[in-house]
Write an enzyme that holds these catalytic residues in place. Structure first.
Site, mmCIF file in Angstrom:
data_model
loop_
_atom_site.group_PDB
_atom_site.id
_atom_site.type_symbol
_atom_site.label_atom_id
_atom_site.label_comp_id
_atom_site.label_asym_id
_atom_site.label_seq_id
_atom_site.Cartn_x
_atom_site.Cartn_y
_atom_site.Cartn_z
ATOM 1 C CG LEU A 9 16.545 -43.015 5.596
ATOM 2 C CD1 LEU A 9 16.344 -41.756 6.429
ATOM 3 C CD2 LEU A 9 16.479 -44.248 6.474
ATOM 4 N N GLY A 12 23.713 -38.572 4.517
ATOM 5 C CA GLY A 12 24.707 -37.617 4.036
ATOM 6 C C GLY A 12 24.116 -36.442 3.291
ATOM 7 C CB CYS A 13 20.875 -34.840 3.470
ATOM 8 S SG CYS A 13 20.085 -36.246 2.689
ATOM 9 C CB SER A 14 25.431 -31.975 5.816
ATOM 10 O OG SER A 14 26.556 -32.624 5.262
ATOM 11 C CB SER A 15 27.019 -30.145 1.654
ATOM 12 O OG SER A 15 28.037 -31.114 1.859
ATOM 13 N N GLY A 16 26.283 -31.269 -0.913
ATOM 14 C CA GLY A 16 26.649 -32.099 -2.046
ATOM 15 C C GLY A 16 25.507 -32.878 -2.659
ATOM 16 C CE1 TYR A 149 35.222 -41.877 -1.719
ATOM 17 C CE2 TYR A 149 36.103 -42.179 -3.929
ATOM 18 C CZ TYR A 149 35.055 -41.829 -3.097
ATOM 19 O OH TYR A 149 33.847 -41.448 -3.637
#
Length: 285
Positions: A9, A12-16, A149
């Site tokens: 699982l 944050g898999c939309s990109s990168g 950050y």
């Protein structure tokens, strides 16, 4: 699904890095449940064979738990959780509003906590599983202009180190990956949130930082494909990790290797140079 395959699982898999990791995990024969805030951004991964779910890590704990429970139901289990969802806030302490600091921590820290807390009962019941956290060079080095950050990544370091001590006796492994500068989309405009300089006094810092980041974007020395392959090796105890004990903390990249080594040396020098003073504060000393 073979007995030797794992179910991952990944947030944050939309990109990168998240998208690259999901693709490489699938190529290695494991199953992937890919998540992102907007599920339509996962169409390519779904076509590649991943199961996809909408997961907003900034939602409340109950909503996150419901999504994690739904993920577990897809294949009946989750073996590896990768906490990857994060973004980069740019600005000095005065440039950023308190809401900016809160939003940075809400995604990078509290989102990670909520997803992990939702997964822990499942892994505890099985006495098995691996928790992977994506830290950063910024978890060691606080650079000017990226304090929010860096603070979120420093916080993650302490939280995850404590978690390791809590879950290791229960058969759950913990791995903290600390990448340096890799050629992902972290520095693209969509993944950075930059604040305007609050004062002309900070303008030189802001201008220099933004110019540096713009020049560095897609020019970083680190190869993200090599990074995700290494991560999979560490989880599966294959390749470079075959037959080796995998450390808890794993700083990856030529830059983070050099910077962490330099900071450790500086810290050891401080402890040696000031030892008499540092150890003089006990009763009776």
């Amino acid at each position: 699904m073979t007995d030797s395959s794992r179910v991952w699982l990944i947030t944050g898999c939309s990109s990168g890095l998240g998208a690259r990791l999901a693709h490489r995990v699938l190529a290695r024969g494991d199953r992937v449940i890919a998540t992102a805030r907007r599920v339509e951004t996962l169409a390519e991964l779904e076509q590649a064979g991943a199961a996809v779910l909408s997961l907003d890590v900034t939602a409340d704990q109950q909503a996150v738990r419901q999504t994690v429970d739904a993920a577990i139901q897809i294949y009946g289990r989750v073996d590896v959780l990768v906490n990857n969802a994060a973004y980069l806030a740019i600005g000095t302490w005065e440039d950023l509003e308190i809401e900016d600091f809160s939003a940075q921590f809400e995604t990078n820290v509290f989102g990670t906590i909520k997803v992990t807390r939702a997964m822990l009962p499942h892994l505890r019941a099985r006495r098995d599983g691996t928790l992977v956290f994506i830290g950063s060079r910024s978890g060691w080095i606080g650079d000017a202009g990226v304090g929010a950050y860096a603070g979120s990544k420093f916080a993650l370091e302490g939280l995850v180190e404590a978690l390791k001590g809590e879950v290791e006796p229960l058969g759950i492994k913990t791995l903290l990956i600390e990448p340096g500068r890799f050629r992902t989309k972290l520095l693209t405009l969509g993944n950075m949130k930059a604040a305007d300089a609050a004062s002309d006094d900070y303008a030189p810092i802001a201008m220099a930082l933004m110019a540096h980041l713009a020049a560095e974007d897609q020019q970083q020395h680190g190869d993200p494909d090599k990074l995700v392959d290494l991560m999979i090796d560490l989880v599966r105890h294959e390749g470079v990790a075959a037959g080796r004990e995998v450390p808890f903390r794993f700083p990856v990249g030529t830059d983070v290797h050099a910077d962490v080594k330099a900071k450790c040396r500086q810290t050891l020098e401080l402890l040696d140079d000031w030892e008499a003073v540092l150890t003089s504060t006990d009763f009776g000393a």
